[in-house]
Scaffold this active site. Structure first.
Site, PDB file in Angstrom:
ATOM      1  CE  LYS A  10      -3.958  -2.213   2.222  1.00 31.99           C
ATOM      2  NZ  LYS A  10      -5.035  -2.064   3.237  1.00 31.99           N
ATOM      3  CE1 TYR A  50      -9.611  -2.875   0.228  1.00 38.20           C
ATOM      4  CE2 TYR A  50      -8.749  -0.911  -0.832  1.00 38.20           C
ATOM      5  CZ  TYR A  50      -8.544  -2.093  -0.124  1.00 38.20           C
ATOM      6  OH  TYR A  50      -7.278  -2.469   0.218  1.00 38.20           O
ATOM      7  CG  ASN A 116      -3.697  -2.313   6.724  1.00 45.50           C
ATOM      8  OD1 ASN A 116      -3.547  -1.902   5.572  1.00 45.50           O
ATOM      9  ND2 ASN A 116      -4.642  -3.157   7.052  1.00 45.50           N
ATOM     10  CG  HIS A 119      -5.434  -6.178  -0.024  1.00 47.61           C
ATOM     11  ND1 HIS A 119      -6.587  -6.265   0.728  1.00 47.61           N
ATOM     12  CD2 HIS A 119      -5.667  -6.926  -1.139  1.00 47.61           C
ATOM     13  CE1 HIS A 119      -7.467  -7.027   0.076  1.00 47.61           C
ATOM     14  NE2 HIS A 119      -6.934  -7.428  -1.056  1.00 47.61           N
ATOM     15  CD  GLU A 130      -8.530  -9.016  -3.657  1.00 48.69           C
ATOM     16  OE1 GLU A 130      -7.364  -9.378  -3.381  1.00 48.69           O
ATOM     17  OE2 GLU A 130      -9.377  -8.712  -2.784  1.00 48.69           O
TER      18      GLU A 130
HETATM   19  P1  CMP Z   1      -7.388  -4.584   3.602  1.00 49.66           P
HETATM   20  O1  CMP Z   1      -6.851  -5.951   3.833  1.00 49.66           O
HETATM   21  O2  CMP Z   1      -6.896  -3.869   2.401  1.00 49.66           O
HETATM   22  O3  CMP Z   1      -8.998  -4.642   3.551  1.00 49.66           O
HETATM   23  C1  CMP Z   1      -9.819  -3.534   3.892  1.00 49.66           C
HETATM   24  C2  CMP Z   1      -9.062  -2.394   4.447  1.00 49.66           C
HETATM   25  O4  CMP Z   1      -9.807  -1.426   5.146  1.00 49.66           O
HETATM   26  C3  CMP Z   1      -8.063  -2.868   5.466  1.00 49.66           C
HETATM   27  O5  CMP Z   1      -7.051  -3.648   4.868  1.00 49.66           O
HETATM   28  C4  CMP Z   1      -7.630  -1.554   6.079  1.00 49.66           C
HETATM   29  O6  CMP Z   1      -6.667  -0.875   5.292  1.00 49.66           O
HETATM   30  C5  CMP Z   1      -8.911  -0.732   6.028  1.00 49.66           C
HETATM   31  N1  CMP Z   1      -9.479  -0.531   7.367  1.00 49.66           N
HETATM   32  C6  CMP Z   1      -9.473   0.614   8.073  1.00 49.66           C
HETATM   33  N2  CMP Z   1     -10.062   0.491   9.243  1.00 49.66           N
HETATM   34  C7  CMP Z   1     -10.478  -0.762   9.332  1.00 49.66           C
HETATM   35  C8  CMP Z   1     -11.173  -1.509  10.334  1.00 49.66           C
HETATM   36  N3  CMP Z   1     -11.546  -0.969  11.494  1.00 49.66           N
HETATM   37  N4  CMP Z   1     -11.427  -2.813  10.062  1.00 49.66           N
HETATM   38  C9  CMP Z   1     -11.051  -3.379   8.885  1.00 49.66           C
HETATM   39  N5  CMP Z   1     -10.389  -2.703   7.907  1.00 49.66           N
HETATM   40  C10 CMP Z   1     -10.111  -1.422   8.129  1.00 49.66           C
END
Ligand code: CMP
Length: 147
Positions: A10, A50, A116, A119, A130
Site C-alpha cells: 500500500k 473496495y 496497514n 493487502h 483481484e
Molecule cells: P485490507 O486488507 O486492504 O482490507 C480492507 C481495508 O480497510 C483494510 O485492509 C484496512 O486498510 C482498512 N481498514 C481501516 N479500518 C479498518 C477496520 N476498522 N477494520 C477493517 N479494515 C479497516
C-alpha cells in the site's frame, strides 16, 4: 498444490524505500513472483476495488488513502499462497498486529488500521477477482499449465 494470490504493498509502505525493499525481499524468499507492477489508483479504482466495504465507517478514509500515492501489486504463487501471505501480513488492526504479532509485516510496519502496509486476497474467489482487477490479460490456467 500451487496456488495464486494477489498481494498489494500500500501507499504508506511504498513511500518508504527501505520498507518497500524489505517487503520485496521477504516476498522473494517465500513466493514465486508471477507478475509485479507499480501503479497509482484514481479514486474510482479505489471505490471499485473496495466496493464490498461501501458504508463501513472506514470506507472514505480507505478510498482516499489507497488513491493517495503509488502502490505495488504482485501475483504470487506457492503452496497455500492465500493463507501464507495473510499469515505474513498479520492482523488488519495495528494495535493487535503490534502487540500480538510483532513479527508480521503489519506488526513491524503498520501505522494505523487504514495505513496497514499490505493487502492480500482472503479466498480463492477474491484472489481470482483481484488478480483480474489488476492484471486483466493474465490467464491463470495457462500459467498453471506452463512447461
Ligand atoms: P485490507 O486488507 O486492504 O482490507 C480492507 C481495508 O480497510 C483494510 O485492509 C484496512 O486498510 C482498512 N481498514 C481501516 N479500518 C479498518 C477496520 N476498522 N477494520 C477493517 N479494515 C479497516
Amino acid at each position: 498444490a500451487l496456488q495464486l494470490t494477489l498481494a498489494v504493498v500500500k501507499p504508506d509502505a511504498v513511500a518508504h524505500p527501505l520498507i518497500l525493499e524489505a517487503l520485496h525481499q521477504k516476498i522473494l524468499q517465500n513466493f514465486i513472483i508471477v507478475r509485479k507492477k507499480d501503479l497509482m489508483w484514481r479514486t474510482e479504482d479505489s471505490e471499485r476495488f473496495y466496493a464490498e466495504h461501501a458504508g463501513r465507517f472506514f470506507y472514505q478514509r480507505l478510498v482516499e488513502f489507497m488513491s493517495s500515492g503509488p502502490m505495488r501489486v504482485y501475483i504470487l504463487a506457492r503452496e497455500d499462497a492465500i493463507t501464507y501471505w495473510r499469515g505474513m501480513m498479520g492482523p488488519t488492526k495495528v494495535f493487535r498486529a503490534r502487540f500480538t504479532s510483532p513479527d508480521t509485516l503489519r506488526g513491524q510496519y503498520g501505522l494505523t488500521d487504514t495505513r496497514n502496509t499490505t493487502h492480500g486476497s482472503d479466498s480463492v474467489y477474491s484472489a481470482k477477482r483481484e488478480i483480474s482487477f489488476f492484471f486483466p490479460e493474465f490467464n491463470a490456467d495457462e500459467w498453471m499449465s506452463r512447461e
